[in-house]
Design an enzyme around this catalytic site. Structure first.
Site, PDB file in Angstrom:
ATOM      1  N   GLY A 193      29.007  31.129  32.853  1.00  0.00           N
ATOM      2  CA  GLY A 193      28.003  31.143  33.894  1.00  0.00           C
ATOM      3  C   GLY A 193      28.522  31.392  35.299  1.00  0.00           C
ATOM      4  O   GLY A 193      27.743  31.717  36.199  1.00  0.00           O
ATOM      5  N   ASP A 194      29.824  31.249  35.519  1.00  0.00           N
ATOM      6  CA  ASP A 194      30.411  31.515  36.846  1.00  0.00           C
ATOM      7  C   ASP A 194      31.857  31.977  36.662  1.00  0.00           C
ATOM      8  O   ASP A 194      32.772  31.479  37.312  1.00  0.00           O
ATOM      9  CB  ASP A 194      30.344  30.254  37.707  1.00  0.00           C
ATOM     10  CG  ASP A 194      30.619  30.529  39.185  1.00  0.00           C
ATOM     11  OD1 ASP A 194      30.456  31.690  39.601  1.00  0.00           O
ATOM     12  OD2 ASP A 194      30.992  29.597  39.912  1.00  0.00           O
ATOM     13  N   LEU A 195      32.035  32.955  35.792  1.00  0.00           N
ATOM     14  CA  LEU A 195      33.379  33.360  35.374  1.00  0.00           C
ATOM     15  C   LEU A 195      33.967  34.379  36.345  1.00  0.00           C
ATOM     16  O   LEU A 195      34.182  35.536  36.011  1.00  0.00           O
ATOM     17  CB  LEU A 195      33.333  33.943  33.953  1.00  0.00           C
ATOM     18  CG  LEU A 195      34.689  34.092  33.247  1.00  0.00           C
ATOM     19  CD1 LEU A 195      35.302  32.747  32.947  1.00  0.00           C
ATOM     20  CD2 LEU A 195      34.511  34.895  31.957  1.00  0.00           C
ATOM     21  N   HIS A 196      34.234  33.947  37.584  1.00  0.00           N
ATOM     22  CA  HIS A 196      34.936  34.831  38.512  1.00  0.00           C
ATOM     23  C   HIS A 196      36.437  34.589  38.417  1.00  0.00           C
ATOM     24  O   HIS A 196      36.898  33.631  37.772  1.00  0.00           O
ATOM     25  CB  HIS A 196      34.416  34.663  39.941  1.00  0.00           C
ATOM     26  CG  HIS A 196      34.537  33.276  40.498  1.00  0.00           C
ATOM     27  ND1 HIS A 196      35.733  32.744  40.907  1.00  0.00           N
ATOM     28  CD2 HIS A 196      33.592  32.321  40.732  1.00  0.00           C
ATOM     29  CE1 HIS A 196      35.540  31.524  41.366  1.00  0.00           C
ATOM     30  NE2 HIS A 196      34.249  31.237  41.270  1.00  0.00           N
TER      31      HIS A 196
END
Length: 300
Positions: A193-196
């Site tokens: 969901g927030d794989l930076h």
């Protein structure tokens, strides 16, 4: 007693107001209580993100770990649930949790992140391989991306009209087609969901471990847009930005074993949403302009 980093305190009070100030006043005591309960001692300087502090610690047996305490926020509710499902497979291990205090004791991984890799394509490939490992069956009770489809279908055109219709009709239409066609049709797969790039850390137990998940359920292609933003600077200097964007998405999709077209469409939808959200929330003009441009280039 822990000193709260000044920058973090300012971020929190600016965003949360009186509730943030009250929580910040309690935060040092929360940390001290958890250190005692989980039998840890501090082992380095406090660092922070946007919504939480991370305290390097050592456990009673000398094992390095980190204590993470976040401001109580809906976006952080399912972080420990995601870690529990993965059980250390592709992500840092969850050692202890206190859900009431939005606190976790986690495995420490501090060898740098994917953001340190000079080759952005290599970073995208590593992230794709990691996304494939994290794509496991999700338990019940986690937020489903498909449940947001109805809201997005109404919100996108309404927000565009309210802002004076800054999004070209074909670009908005493509995003709405993705909402109607892809968002409701998703697997029951756990998604970070927030794989930076900064949320993928180099480690010894495995080459790369994920941190800071949102714990969504749906299509792993959702994370491609976040990764594109991680290396935006060199993308903007590419002689052919459209070709560079598609190449990055191809690299991620191939490594993650995802459908290329779905990956591109998810990235375009999320870029349109970012462009509208940015206008509504005071993002710099250059950033909003970049989202506009990229959304147009990804429109198929």
């Amino acid at each position: 007693m822990m000193l709260v980093p000044e920058v973090f305190a300012t971020l929190t009070t600016d965003r949360e107001g009186d509730a943030g100030r009250a929580w910040l006043a309690r935060l040092p005591g929360i940390v001290e209580d958890l250190l005692g309960r989980w039998r840890c001692h501090r082992d380095g300087s406090v660092v922070h993100g946007q919504v939480g502090v991370v305290v390097p610690v050592r456990r009673q047996d000398g094992t390095p770990a980190v204590l993470k305490v976040s401001f109580p926020h809906p976006g952080n509710v399912h972080e420990p649930d995601a870690f529990a499902v993965w059980g250390g497979r592709g992500a840092v291990r969850l050692l202890e949790r206190d859900d009431a205090r939005f606190a976790m004791l986690l495995e420490r991984a501090d060898g740098g992140s994917l953001a340190d890799l000079p080759d952005a394509d290599e970073a995208m490939a590593e992230a794709g391989r990691l996304a494939r490992r994290l794509a496991v069956p999700a338990p019940p009770g986690l937020p489903r991306l498909r449940d947001r489809a109805g809201a997005w279908e109404g919100e996108l055109p309404a927000c565009d009209r309210r802002l004076g219709q800054p999004i070209p009709g074909d670009v908005l239409g493509a995003a709405l087609a993705t909402v109607r066609e892809l968002v409701p049709d998703q697997p029951d797969t756990l998604v970070h969901g927030d794989l930076h790039a900064a949320n993928v850390l180099r480690a010894e137990r495995e080459p790369w471990l994920a941190i800071d998940p949102k714990g969504f359920v749906g299509d792993p292609a959702y994370d491609a847009f976040t990764l594109l933003r991680s290396h935006a600077a060199d993308l903007l200097t590419a002689p052919d930005l459209g070709a560079a964007l598609l190449r990055r998405l191809d690299v991620f999709a191939e490594a993650a074993e995802l459908d290329r077209e779905r990956t591109v469409r998810w990235a375009q939808l999320r870029c349109v949403r970012a462009a509208l959200w940015g206008r509504d929330n005071g993002d710099p003009e250059w950033l909003v302009g970049m989202y506009d441009h990229v959304a147009g280039l990804l429109t198929r």
